[in-house]
Motif scaffolding. Sequence first.
Motif, mmCIF file in Angstrom:
data_model
loop_
_atom_site.group_PDB
_atom_site.id
_atom_site.type_symbol
_atom_site.label_atom_id
_atom_site.label_comp_id
_atom_site.label_asym_id
_atom_site.label_seq_id
_atom_site.Cartn_x
_atom_site.Cartn_y
_atom_site.Cartn_z
ATOM 1 N N ILE A 128 0.845 -1.198 0.000
ATOM 2 C CA ILE A 128 0.000 0.000 0.000
ATOM 3 C C ILE A 128 0.885 1.254 0.000
ATOM 4 N N VAL A 129 1.870 1.249 0.877
ATOM 5 C CA VAL A 129 2.770 2.408 0.946
ATOM 6 C C VAL A 129 3.524 2.565 -0.372
ATOM 7 N N GLU A 130 3.979 1.440 -0.910
ATOM 8 C CA GLU A 130 4.736 1.469 -2.160
ATOM 9 C C GLU A 130 3.889 2.054 -3.293
ATOM 10 N N GLU A 131 2.641 1.595 -3.377
ATOM 11 C CA GLU A 131 1.731 2.080 -4.423
ATOM 12 C C GLU A 131 1.540 3.603 -4.314
ATOM 13 N N ILE A 132 1.465 4.079 -3.092
ATOM 14 C CA ILE A 132 1.242 5.520 -2.901
ATOM 15 C C ILE A 132 2.486 6.323 -3.287
ATOM 16 N N ILE A 133 3.627 5.914 -2.740
ATOM 17 C CA ILE A 133 4.811 6.766 -2.944
ATOM 18 C C ILE A 133 5.408 6.595 -4.332
ATOM 19 N N GLU A 134 5.063 5.497 -4.990
ATOM 20 C CA GLU A 134 5.535 5.242 -6.360
ATOM 21 C C GLU A 134 5.190 6.412 -7.279
ATOM 22 N N TYR A 135 4.050 7.034 -7.049
ATOM 23 C CA TYR A 135 3.568 8.073 -7.964
ATOM 24 C C TYR A 135 3.823 9.492 -7.455
ATOM 25 N N CYS A 136 4.502 9.617 -6.343
ATOM 26 C CA CYS A 136 4.859 10.943 -5.808
ATOM 27 C C CYS A 136 3.705 11.941 -5.793
ATOM 28 N N PRO A 137 2.563 11.571 -5.253
ATOM 29 C CA PRO A 137 1.460 12.543 -5.241
ATOM 30 C C PRO A 137 1.747 13.702 -4.294
ATOM 31 N N ASP A 138 1.158 14.841 -4.598
ATOM 32 C CA ASP A 138 1.222 15.977 -3.669
ATOM 33 C C ASP A 138 0.152 15.826 -2.601
ATOM 34 N N ILE A 139 -0.983 15.249 -3.036
ATOM 35 C CA ILE A 139 -2.119 15.084 -2.137
ATOM 36 C C ILE A 139 -2.626 13.650 -2.271
ATOM 37 N N ILE A 140 -2.953 13.049 -1.130
ATOM 38 C CA ILE A 140 -3.392 11.650 -1.103
ATOM 39 C C ILE A 140 -4.746 11.588 -0.398
ATOM 40 N N CYS A 141 -5.753 11.075 -1.088
ATOM 41 C CA CYS A 141 -7.077 10.912 -0.475
ATOM 42 C C CYS A 141 -7.380 9.420 -0.390
ATOM 43 N N LEU A 142 -7.610 8.934 0.809
ATOM 44 C CA LEU A 142 -7.789 7.490 1.008
ATOM 45 C C LEU A 142 -9.105 7.190 1.714
ATOM 46 N N GLN A 143 -9.675 6.021 1.379
ATOM 47 C CA GLN A 143 -10.862 5.534 2.076
ATOM 48 C C GLN A 143 -10.576 4.128 2.606
ATOM 49 N N GLU A 144 -11.442 3.706 3.539
ATOM 50 C CA GLU A 144 -11.288 2.393 4.203
ATOM 51 C C GLU A 144 -9.954 2.279 4.939
ATOM 52 N N VAL A 145 -9.507 3.382 5.492
ATOM 53 C CA VAL A 145 -8.260 3.360 6.260
ATOM 54 C C VAL A 145 -8.570 2.857 7.672
ATOM 55 N N ASP A 146 -8.013 1.710 8.040
ATOM 56 C CA ASP A 146 -8.144 1.249 9.429
ATOM 57 C C ASP A 146 -6.767 1.040 10.075
ATOM 58 N N HIS A 147 -5.736 1.599 9.427
ATOM 59 C CA HIS A 147 -4.384 1.585 10.001
ATOM 60 C C HIS A 147 -3.757 2.962 9.789
ATOM 61 N N PHE A 148 -4.465 3.987 10.241
ATOM 62 C CA PHE A 148 -3.974 5.353 10.016
ATOM 63 C C PHE A 148 -2.600 5.567 10.657
ATOM 64 N N LYS A 149 -2.422 5.007 11.830
ATOM 65 C CA LYS A 149 -1.169 5.232 12.546
ATOM 66 C C LYS A 149 0.013 4.697 11.731
ATOM 67 N N PHE A 150 -0.143 3.511 11.193
ATOM 68 C CA PHE A 150 0.938 2.933 10.389
ATOM 69 C C PHE A 150 1.194 3.794 9.144
ATOM 70 N N LEU A 151 0.109 4.130 8.426
ATOM 71 C CA LEU A 151 0.265 4.908 7.187
ATOM 72 C C LEU A 151 0.885 6.268 7.475
ATOM 73 N N SER A 152 0.403 6.866 8.545
ATOM 74 C CA SER A 152 0.870 8.187 8.914
ATOM 75 C C SER A 152 2.378 8.154 9.227
ATOM 76 N N GLY A 153 2.811 7.117 9.934
ATOM 77 C CA GLY A 153 4.232 6.967 10.253
ATOM 78 C C GLY A 153 5.066 6.738 9.008
ATOM 79 N N ALA A 154 4.576 5.860 8.135
ATOM 80 C CA ALA A 154 5.331 5.544 6.915
ATOM 81 C C ALA A 154 5.381 6.765 5.990
ATOM 82 N N LEU A 155 4.261 7.449 5.843
ATOM 83 C CA LEU A 155 4.229 8.584 4.910
ATOM 84 C C LEU A 155 4.972 9.799 5.472
ATOM 85 N N ALA A 156 5.076 9.877 6.780
ATOM 86 C CA ALA A 156 5.851 10.981 7.382
ATOM 87 C C ALA A 156 7.302 10.904 6.925
#
Length: 332
Positions: free
Chosen positions: A82-110
């Motif tokens: 999931i993280v790889e798919e997101i950062i692969e495209y270098c978005p400026d803004i990321i809008c996500l649904q069905e997030v039930d691991h916000f803490k993990f995503l938030s840490g990885a994307l930070a």
Amino acid sequence: HLPVKRAFRPCASGAASRGLQDGVRLLRWNVVSKRCGEAAASPHHIRVLQWNVLSQALGEMNDNFACCPDEALQWSARRYQIVEEIIEYCPDIICLQEVDHFKFLSGALATQGYTGMFFPKPDSPCLYIQGNNGPDGCAIFYRTDKFDLLNSESRVLEVWSVQSNQVALLVNLRIKETGREVCVATTHLKARNGALLSTLREEQGKDLLRFVEERRQDRPLVLCGDFNAEPIEPVYKSIMTHSSGLGSAYANAHGGQEPPYTTWKVRESEGEVCHTIDYVFFSQREFAVDAVLDFPTGEEIGLGRIPSFIYPSDHFSLVCDLSFREQRGMSL
Ligand code: NDP
Ligand code: CA
């Protein structure tokens, strides 16, 4: 090594004199990384990624995907995909649904220069699943080197003035370099088929538009989400015909037609489900669409459809490059 998965498709207007075919070749994945730097650096463009990431609890315990191996649904593997798919495209803004691991995503994307916020569904179905990781909800992340946060707002969407179980999240951002402001909002409307549910989504859409119109205060708007509605549904029409002048980025890039699918799965109960229900709407007066990320073909996806070992969600990510019209006119 990542397989070559998807290509950017420039808009006919964006491709300008290069022609669509040249444009498509130019923007193939092996050169997308160059555009990453370009998109991130330019204060006149915004790259938006919209994605229903598939809640871990629902995907593993609720969805009953018929052809997806259990191992492909394990969080230990999926979370990095999931993280790889997101950062692969270098978005400026990321809008996500069905997030039930916000803490993990938030840490990885930070670690990649993003910060974000989360708003859970009031009565998330995840909470009824044994071993859940909390409620699922919507999240928005943005690059901190490009934007300052002005404010964020959330809403439990109402249907006939009664709160529903669906939510919206909104941020007003200012581009550091130009001072331009933009409003980004995301939602995940009520799922499943039937006339009543279609009406429910229509009502949620009306409430969403009221909420966004009030909070964006004339800023250009990017409205992304899993609307759980095909383009023939009333909610799609009411967004596309709303007085705020919204267009759909993918339809814009495909000659007015939405793509044939944004989700493609095989469920034990329903069989094959292949349709378009995710969108990136944008203010047509202020933005032009330069490019959108194509979806893989059926052959590339494989007969088991998604999720799979390659695609960690049952929805594809939508990625599009928007440029401010004023700037675009100046630079052409
Ligand atoms: P929705 O109908 O909006 O859908 C919830 C999730 O189910 C979505 O993420 C959706 O995914 C997914 N989904 C859609 N179609 C199917 C399908 N055919 N099979 C499996 N999953 C599917 O639900 P609500 O948020 O309105 O919540 C449902 C309500 O049900 C809650 O209010 C909760 O109280 C209740 N509930 C109770 C349970 C219990 O054990 N008592 C268990 C579960 C829910 P997508 O958007 O990607 O299509
Ligand atoms: Ca789902």
